[in-house]
Design a protein around this motif. Structure first.
Motif, short mmCIF file in Angstrom:
data_model
loop_
_atom_site.label_atom_id
_atom_site.label_comp_id
_atom_site.label_asym_id
_atom_site.label_seq_id
_atom_site.Cartn_x
_atom_site.Cartn_y
_atom_site.Cartn_z
N LEU A 169 43.21 24.06 41.36
CA LEU A 169 42.52 25.36 41.22
C LEU A 169 41.46 25.28 40.12
N LEU A 185 48.87 22.36 42.31
CA LEU A 185 47.96 23.46 42.68
C LEU A 185 47.13 23.93 41.49
N ILE A 186 47.79 24.06 40.34
CA ILE A 186 47.05 24.53 39.16
C ILE A 186 45.94 23.54 38.81
N TRP A 221 53.45 23.33 42.35
CA TRP A 221 52.76 24.27 41.46
C TRP A 221 51.89 23.55 40.43
N GLN A 280 47.10 34.58 43.95
CA GLN A 280 47.26 34.81 45.40
C GLN A 280 47.42 36.31 45.68
N ALA A 311 49.68 30.84 39.71
CA ALA A 311 49.20 30.58 41.08
C ALA A 311 49.57 31.74 42.00
#
Ligand SMILES: CSC[C@@H](O)[C@@H](O)C(=O)COP(=O)(O)O
Ligand SMILES: [Zn+2]
Length: 218
Positions: free
Chosen positions: A114, A110-111, A107, A206, A202
């Motif tokens: 992103l 991913l952040i 996570w 989605q 996240a």
């Protein structure tokens, strides 16, 4: 002043606790991550994880004590974490910091990805922001993101430029997070709050994307 044996053993026991708790959550994939607890402020001394260890296990060779220059205080064959300099930057920047934890999670990676090209991640109005010690209503927080420089002195210098008193953490892009606090309890609470906020955000993105796709195809 040099930390007493009792202080060292207490720090090692606390590091064991944090390490096993985070390991159970799979927050140390592939030996990643490092942890530290401060022992002395002036001159700086802290206990830090040894480099390259399997952090899902306990062994008598898990930690060592380093000084303000990130050098081992005692003769040892153990190597301090490759990222010890970052812990030192945190302790030097925030004299009240007593513990600093670093984990690589899906996570937090991913952040940071992103928000590629941006130097921070912001979020507002989430209850867990209070876990960071920020109690104002509808609080808005901004966590800095630095690029993942392979050269650790460069990475540590970049981190030093962006960390603030307001938010006790920094993301390294496609790498992980450093979070700190006045002691190990607080650093853990901060880390857990950050990880909740990252996962929440996240997943929310989605679900929102899925909802938009369903609306446009119907
Ligand atoms: C094995 S991947 C992770 C490392 O490159 C590093 O980022 C890390 O977090 C752990 O390094 P370490 O030297 O064990 O403290
Ligand atoms: Zn790392």
């Amino acid at each position: 002043m040099t930390a007493t044996l009792e202080q060292r053993l207490d720090a090692f026991r606390r590091l064991d606790d944090a390490k096993l708790t985070f390991a159970r959550r799979d927050w140390f994939p592939g030996t990643s991550g490092n942890l530290s607890i401060k022992l002395e402020s002036e001159p700086l001394q802290f206990a830090v994880t040894a480099s390259g260890k399997d952090k899902t296990k306990l062994s008598p060779e898990d930690y060592l004590i380093v000084d303000q220059d990130s050098r081992p205080v005692d003769a040892t064959t153990l190597k301090p974490s490759a990222e010890t300099l970052i812990h030192a930057v945190v302790y030097k920047t925030f004299p009240k910091a007593g513990a600093c934890f670093h984990v690589h999670t899906v996570w937090n990676n991913l952040i940071s990805e992103l928000y590629f090209g941006q130097r921070a991640f912001s979020i507002q109005g989430q209850e867990l922001i209070k876990g960071l010690g920020i109690w104002e209503e509808n609080a808005h927080i901004t966590i800095p993101i630095v690029e993942n420089f392979a050269d650790i002195p460069t990475l540590a210098a970049e981190i030093e430029k962006v960390i603030t008193q307001e938010v006790p953490g920094v993301l390294i892009r496609n790498h992980g997070i450093y979070a700190w606090g006045g002691n190990d309890f607080e650093a853990k609470r901060h880390l857990e709050a950050f990880e909740f906020l990252f996962e929440y955000h996240a997943r929310w993105l989605q679900l929102r994307q899925a909802a938009v796709s369903t609306t446009t195809t119907n």
